[in-house]
Design a protein around this motif. Sequence first.
Motif, PDB file in Angstrom:
ATOM      1  N   ASP A  87      -3.918  -6.816  -8.017  1.00 33.88           N
ATOM      2  CA  ASP A  87      -2.956  -7.673  -7.324  1.00 33.88           C
ATOM      3  C   ASP A  87      -1.763  -6.838  -6.904  1.00 33.88           C
ATOM      4  O   ASP A  87      -1.182  -6.119  -7.721  1.00 33.88           O
ATOM      5  CB  ASP A  87      -2.471  -8.796  -8.237  1.00 33.88           C
ATOM      6  CG  ASP A  87      -3.517  -9.874  -8.451  1.00 33.88           C
ATOM      7  OD1 ASP A  87      -3.372 -10.627  -9.422  1.00 33.88           O
ATOM      8  OD2 ASP A  87      -4.465  -9.971  -7.653  1.00 33.88           O
ATOM      9  N   LEU A  88      -1.390  -6.936  -5.628  1.00 34.48           N
ATOM     10  CA  LEU A  88      -0.225  -6.228  -5.102  1.00 34.48           C
ATOM     11  C   LEU A  88       0.810  -7.227  -4.632  1.00 34.48           C
ATOM     12  O   LEU A  88       0.468  -8.223  -3.994  1.00 34.48           O
ATOM     13  CB  LEU A  88      -0.616  -5.350  -3.910  1.00 34.48           C
ATOM     14  CG  LEU A  88      -1.655  -4.262  -4.134  1.00 34.48           C
ATOM     15  CD1 LEU A  88      -1.972  -3.578  -2.816  1.00 34.48           C
ATOM     16  CD2 LEU A  88      -1.141  -3.254  -5.133  1.00 34.48           C
ATOM     17  N   CYS A  89       2.068  -6.946  -4.912  1.00 33.48           N
ATOM     18  CA  CYS A  89       3.164  -7.727  -4.361  1.00 33.48           C
ATOM     19  C   CYS A  89       3.693  -6.975  -3.148  1.00 33.48           C
ATOM     20  O   CYS A  89       3.813  -5.760  -3.173  1.00 33.48           O
ATOM     21  CB  CYS A  89       4.294  -7.886  -5.370  1.00 33.48           C
ATOM     22  SG  CYS A  89       3.821  -8.801  -6.842  1.00 33.48           S
ATOM     23  N   ALA A  90       3.967  -7.694  -2.075  1.00 29.75           N
ATOM     24  CA  ALA A  90       4.443  -7.037  -0.859  1.00 29.75           C
ATOM     25  C   ALA A  90       5.398  -7.953  -0.123  1.00 29.75           C
ATOM     26  O   ALA A  90       5.226  -9.161  -0.111  1.00 29.75           O
ATOM     27  CB  ALA A  90       3.273  -6.677   0.051  1.00 29.75           C
ATOM     28  N   THR A  91       6.405  -7.370   0.484  1.00 26.73           N
ATOM     29  CA  THR A  91       7.274  -8.111   1.382  1.00 26.73           C
ATOM     30  C   THR A  91       6.488  -8.314   2.663  1.00 26.73           C
ATOM     31  O   THR A  91       5.987  -7.371   3.244  1.00 26.73           O
ATOM     32  CB  THR A  91       8.566  -7.331   1.654  1.00 26.73           C
ATOM     33  OG1 THR A  91       9.212  -7.100   0.409  1.00 26.73           O
ATOM     34  CG2 THR A  91       9.476  -8.084   2.586  1.00 26.73           C
TER      35      THR A  91
END
Length: 179
Positions: free
Chosen positions: A66-70
């Motif tokens: 899982d990646l968090c990205a703007t």
Amino acid sequence: TNGSFELPVVTTCWNSFIATTVPDWGTTASDNMIEMWDGACMGVPAYQGNQFAELNANMVSHLYVDLCATCPNVVSWQFAHRGRSGVDVCELKVGPPGGPYISLGTFSDGNAAWGFYTGTYNVPSGQPVTRFLFESVSSAGGDPTVGNFLDAVSFSFPPMNATTAQTNVICNGNNDGTA
């Protein structure tokens, strides 16, 4: 940070680990196990580092990050894939945790060499967490829990200018946006 599956350390030919002990990785397996191999095992060298993972440790499941990205943002991805007993096929899917997922492609490789793949994904606006999910489509021996080696998995974001704050991180690792 653990795209080469170097942690935890495999102490035999292969080991199964509870997913919470494998930094940055998760699984959909109900037993929560991830299988990793030593690169000296059975004549199969790791593509990168000393270890690699096999999809579907004990049951058909997914291995994911899982990646968090703007958003919106572009994520570059890459990975190495190899068959275990012959030609194995895996699929890379992407979307928000829980889906829906779209396919970024299916990848077919034999057991003589690693295949290496790259691409990009445009994160849709309003998707704060993006799941990259690896799925076994088929394996040479017919048992879906045997085969589909995975190594050298990496995700990166475009360079940021000096006035932009770094907000792209792996959700489980809180690092600088590369895995």
